[in-house]
Design a protein around this motif. Sequence first.
Motif, short mmCIF file in Angstrom:
data_model
loop_
_atom_site.label_atom_id
_atom_site.label_comp_id
_atom_site.label_asym_id
_atom_site.label_seq_id
_atom_site.Cartn_x
_atom_site.Cartn_y
_atom_site.Cartn_z
N GLU A 233 -33.10 -24.45 42.09
CA GLU A 233 -32.33 -24.58 40.85
C GLU A 233 -31.05 -23.75 40.94
O GLU A 233 -31.08 -22.56 41.27
N LEU A 234 -29.93 -24.39 40.65
CA LEU A 234 -28.63 -23.75 40.67
C LEU A 234 -28.09 -23.62 39.25
O LEU A 234 -28.36 -24.45 38.40
N ARG A 235 -27.31 -22.60 39.03
CA ARG A 235 -26.59 -22.44 37.77
C ARG A 235 -25.12 -22.75 38.04
O ARG A 235 -24.45 -22.04 38.78
N VAL A 236 -24.60 -23.84 37.44
CA VAL A 236 -23.22 -24.23 37.69
C VAL A 236 -22.45 -24.32 36.38
O VAL A 236 -23.04 -24.38 35.29
N ASP A 237 -21.14 -24.31 36.50
CA ASP A 237 -20.27 -24.36 35.33
C ASP A 237 -20.09 -25.79 34.83
O ASP A 237 -20.28 -26.76 35.58
N LEU A 238 -19.68 -25.91 33.60
CA LEU A 238 -19.20 -27.17 33.04
C LEU A 238 -17.78 -26.95 32.53
O LEU A 238 -17.41 -25.85 32.13
N GLY A 239 -16.98 -28.01 32.57
CA GLY A 239 -15.64 -27.96 32.01
C GLY A 239 -15.59 -28.71 30.69
O GLY A 239 -16.34 -29.66 30.48
N TYR A 240 -14.75 -28.24 29.78
CA TYR A 240 -14.57 -28.91 28.48
C TYR A 240 -13.09 -29.22 28.28
O TYR A 240 -12.22 -28.35 28.50
N ALA A 241 -12.80 -30.45 27.88
CA ALA A 241 -11.48 -30.84 27.39
C ALA A 241 -11.66 -31.14 25.91
O ALA A 241 -12.26 -32.16 25.55
N ALA A 242 -11.20 -30.22 25.05
CA ALA A 242 -11.55 -30.26 23.62
C ALA A 242 -13.07 -30.23 23.52
O ALA A 242 -13.69 -29.28 23.99
N ASP A 243 -13.70 -31.27 22.95
CA ASP A 243 -15.15 -31.27 22.84
C ASP A 243 -15.82 -32.18 23.87
O ASP A 243 -17.01 -32.44 23.79
N ARG A 244 -15.05 -32.65 24.87
CA ARG A 244 -15.59 -33.54 25.88
C ARG A 244 -15.92 -32.78 27.16
O ARG A 244 -15.08 -32.02 27.67
N VAL A 245 -17.11 -32.99 27.67
CA VAL A 245 -17.56 -32.30 28.89
C VAL A 245 -17.09 -33.06 30.12
O VAL A 245 -17.04 -34.29 30.13
N PHE A 246 -16.73 -32.32 31.18
CA PHE A 246 -16.51 -32.94 32.48
C PHE A 246 -17.15 -32.09 33.57
O PHE A 246 -17.15 -30.86 33.50
N VAL A 247 -17.74 -32.78 34.54
CA VAL A 247 -18.34 -32.08 35.69
C VAL A 247 -17.35 -31.97 36.83
O VAL A 247 -17.50 -31.10 37.71
N ASN A 248 -16.35 -32.85 36.87
CA ASN A 248 -15.34 -32.82 37.93
C ASN A 248 -13.97 -32.42 37.40
O ASN A 248 -13.49 -31.34 37.68
N ASN A 249 -13.32 -33.32 36.65
CA ASN A 249 -11.96 -33.01 36.22
C ASN A 249 -11.55 -33.84 35.01
O ASN A 249 -12.17 -34.85 34.68
N ALA A 250 -10.49 -33.37 34.40
CA ALA A 250 -9.81 -34.09 33.32
C ALA A 250 -8.36 -34.24 33.73
O ALA A 250 -7.70 -33.25 34.06
N SER A 251 -7.86 -35.47 33.76
CA SER A 251 -6.49 -35.73 34.19
C SER A 251 -5.63 -36.13 33.01
O SER A 251 -6.07 -36.87 32.11
N PHE A 252 -4.38 -35.63 32.99
CA PHE A 252 -3.43 -35.90 31.93
C PHE A 252 -2.15 -36.47 32.55
O PHE A 252 -1.85 -36.22 33.71
#
Length: 462
Positions: A233-252
């Motif tokens: 079991e690993l503990r990894v981060d999550l990313g948030y763009a406003a209230d939306r979760v991303f595991v990889n990236n958010a592009s603008f």
Amino acid sequence: MREGSPGWARLALLALLGSILVPLVAAGLRSVLWALVGIAGLALAAVGVWWTLAHTGVVRAFGVALTVTAPVAVLALYATFGMLWPALLSLALWVLALTAARTASTRGRTASGQAVAEAPHAPWVLMNPRSGGGKVGRFHLVEKARAAGCRVVLLDGSQDVTELARRAVAEGADLLAVAGGDGTQALVAEVAAHHDLPFVVIPVGTRNHFALDLGLDRDDPTAALQALSDAVELRVDLGYAADRVFVNNASFGAYASVVADPAYRDAKAQTVLKALPGLLTDEDAPRLRLRAARTSAEGLQALLVSNNPYGRAVDAGHPGRRERLDSGQLGVVCVRVDNAAQAARLVRGPRSPGLIRLSAEEVVVEADTATLPVGIDGEHAALPTPVVCRSAPAALRVRVPRRRPGTRRRPGTSRASGAAADWPRVTRLALGPLLRQRHQARAGASGSDSGSGSGSGSGSER
């Protein structure tokens, strides 16, 4: 955490030295001129790419021609004057130097992990039978998951993924898993993180970037089911763009606007070529502003915020490579190119004024519009501006098989090719042991001389 390899560091420095000496031996000081010719060819090719993407008609046709002919012309010049093989050998040594340097300087972990003592009692798996061209069916994942004791739900495109995951938790699921693309993974991962439940990734999507950085076998998705019985079991981060979760990236910016076009799914290349000129060169084209830590930038055409930094700014051959998934940092890559001259300067890489790279815990993206199109793990969304992106450190418990391909080279890390070369560190690794040995030898010699002098003095007094 590994401290790096002196052997790889020495190989990196030797290969770097060789890449410099080969052209010097072949052409002497004229090798500087040949290097400038090569850089000029790359700059012209970059200009050609800019004209191809940012214009239409005759200018685009000329850009395509320049993109092809500039490097061909450089190679032809090298061949005519007997510099082709020295140039190719020098390039090969440079690539070897970079690869060895990245291997030597890799020191982070994908995530800290611990063995799982108890298997789940009520695992729940969401499967998208359309992902990856039908991998769920080809690998008989439904039957194998049910044989492993999982409750399987098939996604038909009409259900609310988040609601399905919440209902599964309410009905007693003690592990959530997804066999689908990265966008579906992110939606279920958010529910798992909210309830502090373990999460399992079954890589059946087209690219599976998240699975790649977790070290999973993307060619055999059935191997991921081993995480139900023999897991770490690993503990990894999550990313948030406003209230939306991303595991990889958010592009603008430009790419996110293209993804929003309904025609993009069926005709990607044509849609990109049609949309980009207006997005890149029109006076009314949207421009982005960035605020992060002590950095700010304006007039950006494209901006990528990633869940942990990528090892390279651009890596089309091996996208999605992150050295760590538990740094608590977002990676940010911004592009600002307004004309051909700025496009040519992109050959300078990270030193180019048109390319910005940084890491931050929080990033604010602004624009002069009420909403911004955003590509969140490849899925289109429209978010109100400003959009605050943040990292949620160690938010997700991910279970992975104890044995997986991504851990064979370095336990717990992504492949070294994705890590950035840290040349000062490489130099210290390569020369540190030698310098310590020399220092110890000097210290020993000094101590010996001191002892000899002391003995001589004592004898005379007696």
